[in-house]
Write an enzyme that holds these catalytic residues in place. Structure first.
Site, short mmCIF file in Angstrom:
data_model
loop_
_atom_site.label_atom_id
_atom_site.label_comp_id
_atom_site.label_asym_id
_atom_site.label_seq_id
_atom_site.Cartn_x
_atom_site.Cartn_y
_atom_site.Cartn_z
N PRO A 75 0.63 -0.76 0.24
CA PRO A 75 -0.41 0.05 0.24
C PRO A 75 0.46 1.27 0.26
O PRO A 75 2.15 1.27 0.19
CB PRO A 75 -0.61 -0.40 1.46
CG PRO A 75 -0.96 -1.19 1.61
CD PRO A 75 0.79 -2.04 1.13
N GLU A 76 0.79 2.14 -0.30
CA GLU A 76 1.84 3.80 -0.87
C GLU A 76 0.34 4.23 0.65
O GLU A 76 0.40 4.05 1.52
CB GLU A 76 1.22 4.52 -1.62
CG GLU A 76 1.30 3.46 -3.06
CD GLU A 76 1.84 4.26 -4.71
OE1 GLU A 76 2.90 5.62 -3.94
OE2 GLU A 76 2.59 3.33 -5.25
N LYS A 82 4.65 4.69 5.49
CA LYS A 82 3.85 3.85 5.69
C LYS A 82 4.42 2.39 6.42
O LYS A 82 3.46 1.95 6.49
CB LYS A 82 4.44 2.46 4.42
CG LYS A 82 4.42 3.25 2.95
CD LYS A 82 5.14 1.98 1.53
CE LYS A 82 4.73 2.61 0.37
NZ LYS A 82 5.78 1.97 -0.53
N ARG A 90 12.25 -2.44 -8.25
CA ARG A 90 11.02 -2.48 -8.99
C ARG A 90 10.80 -2.16 -10.43
O ARG A 90 11.68 -1.08 -11.45
CB ARG A 90 10.33 -1.52 -8.07
CG ARG A 90 10.07 -1.83 -6.55
CD ARG A 90 9.37 -3.04 -6.26
NE ARG A 90 8.32 -1.80 -6.69
CZ ARG A 90 8.07 -1.31 -5.85
NH1 ARG A 90 7.83 -1.06 -4.44
NH2 ARG A 90 6.40 -1.37 -5.84
#
Length: 270
Positions: free
Chosen positions: A2-3, A52, A259
């Protein structure tokens, strides 16, 4: 993973729906049972997000106890009816009307205020926090030889910014993700920060990531809405090989430090 806007939404819901009454706190899975018993029947003073990282401060203990949660790749904190009990719940926080159930986090710890301060010392500047210091962040970014696309994924720098916000903000501003931080102009840095603040605040309010401007929405362009597990309308994220909404050339993709990076080589030329 999740951001940051997701974690801020979780903190907001805990503050809105789980205060001020005493709460039943348990660990049905058993892995957090000892810690849960310490704060059981106590009240939440406040919950807060830094990037986060989620911190839930309780009124129990001297010094006060804090539950520290990082969801990681698969963790979820869900707000559910009291009788909706399923799966491996690491942590369960019950009010009179609903429960907050934590499943599959990277970690869930009971920490002291001293450990809380030590954790925050490792977290970067969060665009969603009023106490963020972009000037301090600029000092680190403009001295770095690392590419801005890499720097923006570093949680010690840009707290809460993930792959989607990284890709979308750089595209919206026409900045190459391969530009070294030391070559970034202060005006460009300020534009990145301001765009992150706006986009992530929208994410908190609406619970989804939408980054396209009004002239590039499906309705304005006469195109089909985006279909993706992440939802939301975006310019480049997960659109590799598809035409750019601005120039029409294909969106590119490559791996940057593990990523997938998405960008338009034409609109974001080096």
């Amino acid at each position: 993973m999740p951001e940051g806007h997701v974690i801020h939404r979780l903190a907001h819901e805990l503050n809105e729906s789980f205060r001020p009454e005493p709460l039943k706190i348990s660990s049905p899975q058993g892995r957090f049972s000892t810690e849960a018993a310490i704060v059981d029947d106590s009240r939440i003073e406040h919950a807060e997000a830094f990037g986060k990282h989620l911190f839930i401060h309780f009124d129990a203990g001297d010094p006060r106890h804090i539950i520290y949660i990082h969801l990681g790749l698969i963790g979820k904190l869900s707000f559910e009816p009291l009788d909706d009990q399923w799966g491996q719940m690491r942590l369960r926080i019950e009010s009179d009307t609903q429960a907050a159930n934590l499943r599959g986090p990277q970690w869930c710890k009971l920490i002291t205020e001293e450990e809380y301060d030590a954790a925050l010392a490792k977290v970067g500047q969060d665009p969603l926090r009023d106490d963020a210091d972009p000037d301090q962040l600029w000092q680190k970014v403009h001295r770095s030889r690392r590419q801005i696309g890499s720097l923006m994924m570093d949680q010690h720098l840009y707290a809460g910014v993930g792959n989607i916000y990284r890709a979308e903000t750089l595209f919206r501003l026409g900045i190459s993700p391969f530009l070294p931080g030391k070559q970034l102009q202060r005006t460009e840095f300020d534009s990145i920060w301001a765009d992150l603040v706006d986009l992530m605040a929208y994410g908190v309010e609406h619970g989804r990531i939408d980054t396209v401007r009004p002239e590039h929405t499906p309705e304005a362009m006469g195109r089909d809405p985006r279909k993706d597990d992440h939802g939301g309308e975006v310019y480049v994220y997960r659109r590799a090989g598809l035409p750019c909404y601005i120039c029409g050339n294909p969106i590119a993709e490559k791996v940057m430090e593990g990523r997938n990076l998405f960008w338009c080589p034409t609109c974001q030329a080096d």
